[in-house]
Scaffold this active site. Structure first.
Site, PDB file in Angstrom:
ATOM      1  N   GLU A   1       0.835  -1.190   0.000  1.00 34.51           N
ATOM      2  CA  GLU A   1       0.000   0.000   0.000  1.00 34.51           C
ATOM      3  C   GLU A   1       0.877   1.249   0.000  1.00 34.51           C
ATOM      4  O   GLU A   1       2.076   1.183   0.301  1.00 34.51           O
ATOM      5  CB  GLU A   1      -0.917  -0.003   1.228  1.00 34.51           C
ATOM      6  N   PRO A   2       0.299   2.403  -0.346  1.00 35.34           N
ATOM      7  CA  PRO A   2       1.100   3.634  -0.398  1.00 35.34           C
ATOM      8  C   PRO A   2       1.851   3.931   0.893  1.00 35.34           C
ATOM      9  O   PRO A   2       2.988   4.422   0.862  1.00 35.34           O
ATOM     10  CB  PRO A   2       0.050   4.720  -0.693  1.00 35.34           C
TER      11      PRO A   2
ATOM     12  N   HIS B   1       2.222   1.524   3.429  1.00 40.64           N
ATOM     13  CA  HIS B   1       2.581   0.278   4.099  1.00 40.64           C
ATOM     14  C   HIS B   1       3.215  -0.666   3.085  1.00 40.64           C
ATOM     15  O   HIS B   1       2.535  -1.475   2.456  1.00 40.64           O
ATOM     16  CB  HIS B   1       1.357  -0.369   4.755  1.00 40.64           C
TER      17      HIS B   1
ATOM     18  N   LEU C   1       4.789 -14.647  -0.757  1.00 45.70           N
ATOM     19  CA  LEU C   1       6.030 -13.907  -1.024  1.00 45.70           C
ATOM     20  C   LEU C   1       7.236 -14.830  -0.953  1.00 45.70           C
ATOM     21  O   LEU C   1       8.201 -14.673  -1.721  1.00 45.70           O
ATOM     22  CB  LEU C   1       6.188 -12.761  -0.032  1.00 45.70           C
TER      23      LEU C   1
ATOM     24  N   ARG D   1       9.916 -15.109  -3.879  1.00 47.00           N
ATOM     25  CA  ARG D   1      11.310 -14.736  -3.629  1.00 47.00           C
ATOM     26  C   ARG D   1      12.279 -15.806  -4.101  1.00 47.00           C
ATOM     27  O   ARG D   1      13.409 -15.509  -4.478  1.00 47.00           O
ATOM     28  CB  ARG D   1      11.515 -14.436  -2.141  1.00 47.00           C
TER      29      ARG D   1
ATOM     30  N   GLU E   1       9.580  -6.931  -2.795  1.00 43.50           N
ATOM     31  CA  GLU E   1       9.489  -8.184  -2.042  1.00 43.50           C
ATOM     32  C   GLU E   1      10.557  -8.283  -0.945  1.00 43.50           C
ATOM     33  O   GLU E   1      11.195  -9.304  -0.750  1.00 43.50           O
ATOM     34  CB  GLU E   1       9.518  -9.388  -2.980  1.00 43.50           C
ATOM     35  N   GLY E   2      10.733  -7.165  -0.270  1.00 43.53           N
ATOM     36  CA  GLY E   2      11.667  -7.096   0.854  1.00 43.53           C
ATOM     37  C   GLY E   2      12.940  -6.363   0.482  1.00 43.53           C
ATOM     38  O   GLY E   2      13.724  -6.847  -0.319  1.00 43.53           O
TER      39      GLY E   2
END
Length: 391
Positions: free
Chosen positions: A137-138, A140, A243, A247, A369-370
């Site tokens: 999210e923008p 988060h 995720l 990954r 993704e992190g």
């Protein structure tokens, strides 16, 4: 002519015939459908996703590591090797396969109802439908626990409200996996993108991953029946496990971008002459090439180890294990891309060579993704037993 970087340690001996076949498939698809036009797609910021999806579907690349429902039933390692070849063409193209197969399809395959699986998995596998995965999210990104998107019960239905951003394929998707907070925790939904209240816009002016479609999703009073909910997803662990699957593709994929840069720099250094001989014959150039080849071997062995562990168990890899792979391989891949650019001098920034495009793409892969910092903290927490994410 010397050996290619991944031939130094005869790493092919560690692969099965089926795994080498998956790699060859990924390379053939990339050579036939991506490489001829990807530099132009990147420059124009446009890519024929639907046409590519059909070709990828014919090749069996989407969800190839998933079983049942006419899916490939292959291994994580086989998928990783195919992704390595796709990302050797372009990171945005590999991202398409990762999102479709390891986020969208995996979420439905792992947490969906039988009805959802039968409705969507064959369509997504064939590339006839395009999916996206709405988690970030923008406000988060690194902290999904703070997500603002809400799912509220209204009789037998659910009402979704919120915004998701940096969502690959969002502007063209037929179905979205959307994660939201409900009264009793995080829930997931399979959302057809033609429902009332769902809109998506393209994020433009990107300087990276330009051969991909990325957007923002707005959910304004989207009404869904309870049958749209993923019944097996009961907490934040559900999207996080998706995720983890994606990954693994990244850990493999970035090796392809790095290898393509190194292959390009090797070929260039062998023909580019300065001071009367090829620059490949100078000590400083050979030192760079040797260090990059070393890191490429190490990254491959790390990816193979993680892939083998995943294939040997029905349980996902532990978060810190994935963090080791993502942190190391992406960080080293981007270093290799930048170093290869130095070997090629000014010519390294030209679009006729892939090096600068790979380097720019990897800047995004370093974040999505992190981020590297998040993965460092995941590893640090495991080493110390102390949570440094928030105080």
């Amino acid at each position: 002519m010397g050996v290619r970087p991944l031939d130094l340690l005869d790493l092919d001996d560690l692969l099965s015939e089926q795994e080498r076949g998956a790699r060859a498939l990924g390379r053939r698809v990339a050579d036939d459908h991506v490489r001829p036009a990807v530099a132009e797609w990147y420059e124009n910021g446009d890519v024929p996703v639907r046409e590519l999806a059909i070709e990828f579907g014919k090749a069996g690349l989407f969800g190839m590591h998933l079983s049942g429902y006419d899916l490939g039933g292959s291994t994580t390692v086989a998928l990783g090797l195919a992704c390595m070849e796709l990302e050797a063409a372009d990171s945005g193209i590999r991202s398409l396969v990762s999102v479709q197969g390891s986020l969208v399809m995996y979420a439905i395959w792992r947490y969906g109802s039988e009805e959802q699986k039968l409705r969507w998995l064959p369509e997504l596998a064939a590339g006839r439908s395009i999916g996206c995965f709405g988690l970030a999210e923008p406000d988060h990104g690194s902290d999904p626990t703070g997500m603002s998107t809400r799912a509220t019960r209204d009789g037998d239905d659910w009402i979704l409200d919120g915004v998701k951003t940096w969502i690959l394929n969002a502007p063209i998707a037929d179905v979205a996996i959307v994660w939201a907070k409900a009264e009793k925790g995080v829930v997931g939904f399979v959302v057809p993108t033609d429902v009332t209240g769902y809109t998506a816009r393209e994020i433009s002016h990107k300087m990276s991953l330009r051969a991909s479609s990325t957007g923002e999703i707005s959910l304004a009073g989207v009404r869904l029946p309870d049958s749209a909910r993923l019944p097996g997803a009961r907490s934040l662990m559900a999207p996080l496990s998706c995720l983890t699957e994606a990954r693994l593709s990244i850990i493999w994929g970035v090796l392809g971008a790095a290898r393509d840069c190194l292959d390009t720099a090797l070929d260039y250094a062998g023909t580019r002459e300065q001071f009367g001989r090829p620059i490949a014959g100078f000590q400083l150039t050979q030192a760079k090439l040797a260090d990059m080849a070393l890191e490429l071997q190490k990254g491959f062995l790390l990816a193979l180890h993680l892939g083998r562990r995943r294939d040997a168990s029905d349980r996902p890899l532990r978060p810190e294990q994935i963090s080791v792979g993502k942190l190391n391989n992406v960080r080293e891949a981007i270093k290799i891309a930048r170093q290869c650019r130095t070997i090629m001098g000014g010519n390294g920034i030209l679009s006729e060579y892939p090096v600068m495009r790979h380097a720019s793409n990897l800047e995004s892969v370093l974040t999505y993704e992190g981020t590297s910092e998040i993965h460092q903290l995941s590893i640090g927490q495991k080493l110390t037993g102390l949570n440094a994410f928030a105080h």
